[in-house]
Every structure is written in structure tokens, then in C-alpha cells.
Design a protein around this motif. Structure first.
Motif, PDB file in Angstrom:
ATOM      1  N   CYS A  55    -121.132 -56.351 -39.789  1.00  0.00           N
ATOM      2  CA  CYS A  55    -120.890 -57.544 -40.616  1.00  0.00           C
ATOM      3  C   CYS A  55    -122.159 -58.373 -40.813  1.00  0.00           C
ATOM      4  CB  CYS A  55    -119.768 -58.390 -40.010  1.00  0.00           C
ATOM      5  SG  CYS A  55    -118.113 -57.764 -40.392  1.00  0.00           S
ATOM      6  N   THR A 114    -113.330 -58.509 -41.396  1.00  0.00           N
ATOM      7  CA  THR A 114    -112.940 -57.114 -41.208  1.00  0.00           C
ATOM      8  C   THR A 114    -111.426 -56.985 -41.233  1.00  0.00           C
ATOM      9  OG1 THR A 114    -114.901 -56.700 -39.847  1.00  0.00           O
ATOM     10  CG2 THR A 114    -113.106 -55.120 -39.685  1.00  0.00           C
ATOM     11  N   ILE A 125    -114.651 -53.867 -44.423  1.00  0.00           N
ATOM     12  CA  ILE A 125    -115.298 -55.176 -44.488  1.00  0.00           C
ATOM     13  C   ILE A 125    -115.031 -55.761 -45.870  1.00  0.00           C
ATOM     14  CG2 ILE A 125    -117.480 -56.429 -44.366  1.00  0.00           C
ATOM     15  CD1 ILE A 125    -118.520 -54.271 -42.487  1.00  0.00           C
TER      16      ILE A 125
END
Length: 283
Positions: A55, A114, A125
């Protein structure tokens, strides 16, 4: 009280089958309908760690692309700074617990969230709601190109990162409806349009096996040929079709073969010394 009500479904699991095959809303959908983002594959059992690793990488490249275009990445709601990972060998239990709580809070505050797909070794994501540049394809290309240039893998357990721009329920009929929306801009129907060579990459995960040719044709039939034509070895564009449980997720991407099918481990792989020379001599 000997005759209780019969449970529906029996061994056949009628209720669960119905839930599996009918479109679902919210968390029931493997990949949320209408969402764009990146489907990440990783080592089984390391989904949360991979999310924590990838991320921030996705956000970094997203912001880099925004700035390169002259935009202001800070205009988007910036998340809190990522929590520090616990140091190996630390014996302070209270400190470790506090760090774990901080990591959980950080996940909730991320700009890129997520989604749990319910498929081992996979996560999704999600990108911000507003459809602005850069999109998932731009970010995936940026990450893969960086890995290929630096030979650095920024994630211990990540395998592939696949951009997703269109989704539908996993059925051939739904795919036929989705195909023109996915392909219209990339493959103009006018006879004067420049020819585009393409291929379809179909994969399925934890999904009932559809007839492969039916799925591929659901997309190929939406493309006018000629002027466009199939090229399985060196396509200019590749149509990604990913079936995961009850979802179909797609995108049309360039450089798919050149960037090792968006496999970050392969992109970051350092060729063995002398391998290129030996290959050249053999040719």
C-alpha cells in the motif's frame, strides 16, 4: 419435539450455492463491483504483510505520477505516517502490542484500502473513488519499471500486481455486457482506425472453471477484426481477464510481456553473470 424443521440445502449446500452464483453486494463480492485498483498476488498466508508493504509503494508511485503531471498529491486526503514495524528481538511486550495497534490504526487511515478477497494469496488494493489520473495501469507500470531498472524488490512476499479498471459478476453473459465498455476506447470500430495487435490473458482463482474459449470470445467478439488482429506472441495491448470467486476483473494494458506479466520478482531479478552473453552466442 422430534420433528424439527428441515434445513435447506442438505449436502448439496443449496443456500451457499445460491449465494455463490448470484451477484452480491458489499463484502460478499470478491472484488467490489465498480471499484478500480490493483489485484496483488503473494505467498499464501502473507496477505496482511503484503498489504502493509505494498500500500505505501502504491501510494508513493501514485503521488509521484501526480506530481510529474503538475498536480498536487497533497490535495488528496493524506494518510497518517506509516507505523514503524516491530524490531526483531525486542522483548518489550507492551511496546510490541502498542506497535501492532498502531499498524491496525494506520491500515484504517490509508488512502488506499485493502479489500479481503477471500482467496488465498490474493488481495485487492482499492483506488480513490474519483476517477482521476493516475489510474491502476499507470501505477502498476511505474512500479514494475522501477523494479526492472533498480533490480530491487520492495516487498518480501509479493508476486504479481495486476491493474483492474472494470469489474462485473463472473458470468459469460455479464462479460459480454462489460466487454464493449472495457474495449471501446482502445479498439475503435472505424475501418480507418489504426490496427492494434492484441491478446487475451485469462486466469481464474477459486472460481468454477468456465469454458476458456467462451470467456476469451466474450471479449474478442467485441473487437472489430480487421482492422485489429490477434497476436499472441508480441501484442501491443493485452486484455487481462481475471476470474476470482464470484467476480470478473479486467483491464487493457501495454508492456505486459515486456514486464514479465507484471511479476515484480521477475522484474527485479538480476540476470546471472554471463547469461546474456551465452544467450547471444547461442543465437
Amino acid at each position: 419435539m422430534g420433528g424439527g424443521e428441515k434445513r435447506s440445502g442438505g449436502q448439496g449446500g443449496g443456500a451457499s450455492k445460491k449465494a455463490r452464483y448470484l451477484p452480491q453486494k458489499g463484502n460478499g463480492q470478491c472484488i467490489p463491483l465498480g471499484k478500480i485498483g490493483i489485484l496483488v498476488t503473494c505467498d499464501n498466508g502473507w496477505e496482511d504483510r503484503t498489504s502493509d508493504e505494498m500500500c505505501p509503494v502504491v501510494e508513493e508511485h501514485y503521488d509521484k505520477l501526480v506530481k510529474a503531471k503538475g498536480g498536487d498529491a497533497a490535495a488528496a486526503a493524506a494518510p497518517a505516517a506509516p507505523a514503524a514495524a516491530p524490531e526483531e528481538g525486542s522483548k518489550d511486550i507492551a511496546s510490541l502490542i502498542a506497535q501492532e495497534v498502531a499498524v491496525i490504526k494506520d491500515r484504517k487511515n490509508r488512502r488506499f484500502q485493502t479489500h479481503n478477497m477471500g482467496v488465498k494469496g490474493c488481495l485487492f488494493i482499492m483506488f480513490p473513488e474519483e476517477p482521476v489520473y493516475p489510474g491502476p495501469i499507470d501505477v502498476v507500470l511505474s512500479i514494475c519499471e522501477e523494479a526492472a531498472a533498480t533490480k530491487t524488490l520492495r516487498g518480501r512476499h509479493v508476486n504479481r500486481i495486476l491493474p483492474i479498471t472494470h469489474t462485473c459478476f463472473a458470468s459469460v453473459d455479464e462479460m459480454k455486457v462489460l466487454a464493449p465498455k472495457l474495449l471501446g476506447d482502445q479498439f475503435p470500430a472505424e475501418e480507418s482506425a489504426a490496427a492494434v495487435e492484441f491478446a487475451v490473458e485469462y486466469e481464474h482463482r477459486s472460481s468454477d472453471k468456465f469454458d476458456r474459449l467462451q470467456v476469451i470470445n466474450a471479449f474478442v467478439d467485441a473487437i472489430k477484426t480487421p482492422p485489429h488482429k490477434v497476436n499472441l506472441k508480441t501484442p501491443s495491448l493485452t486484455i487481462l481477464v481475471q476470474l476470482a470467486r464470484n467476480s470478473c476483473a479486467c483491464a487493457v494494458v501495454p508492456k505486459y510481456r515486456e514486464l514479465h506479466k507484471f511479476n515484480l520478482r521477475k522484474c527485479a531479478e538480476v540476470p546471472e553473470e554471463g547469461a546474456e552473453g551465452a544467450a547471444g552466442a547461442a543465437g
